[in-house]
Design a protein around this motif. Structure first.
Motif, short mmCIF file in Angstrom:
data_model
loop_
_atom_site.label_atom_id
_atom_site.label_comp_id
_atom_site.label_asym_id
_atom_site.label_seq_id
_atom_site.Cartn_x
_atom_site.Cartn_y
_atom_site.Cartn_z
N ASP A 11 70.07 -32.72 58.14
CA ASP A 11 69.87 -31.56 57.27
C ASP A 11 71.14 -31.40 56.44
O ASP A 11 72.17 -30.97 56.94
N TRP A 12 71.07 -31.77 55.19
CA TRP A 12 72.25 -31.76 54.32
C TRP A 12 72.43 -30.43 53.60
O TRP A 12 73.29 -30.30 52.75
N ASN A 13 71.62 -29.43 53.91
CA ASN A 13 71.75 -28.13 53.22
C ASN A 13 72.83 -27.30 53.79
O ASN A 13 73.27 -27.09 54.72
#
Length: 80
Positions: A78-80
């Motif tokens: 999850d790169w957010n």
């Protein structure tokens, strides 16, 4: 013998001339030596892998007899 034409800026040409004069060789021989030195730096030294492979005698570094299939699960980031 093959020939090569180069387009250099003046500071680079001045440096090439100075270094070749300091080495007491022609511009061509100096440039060829630079190319050969560069090629030699990109290769593993002779006998490297024969001397390195298996050189660590530590039982903790052996592969397990069977791997956990759960390790093959897809990784989600999850790169957010």
């Amino acid at each position: 013998m093959p020939q090569l034409s180069l387009y250099l800026d003046q500071p680079s040409m001045d440096l090439l001339r100075t270094r070749s004069e300091q080495a007491h060789v022609s511009l061509s021989k100096y440039a060829a030596a630079l190319i050969q030195q560069d090629e030699a730096r990109t290769q593993w030294p002779a006998g490297y892998w024969e001397n390195v492979y298996g050189s660590i005698a530590d039982e903790a570094l052996t592969a397990p007899s069977e791997l956990d299939p759960g390790l093959d699960d897809e990784a989600v980031f999850d790169w957010n």
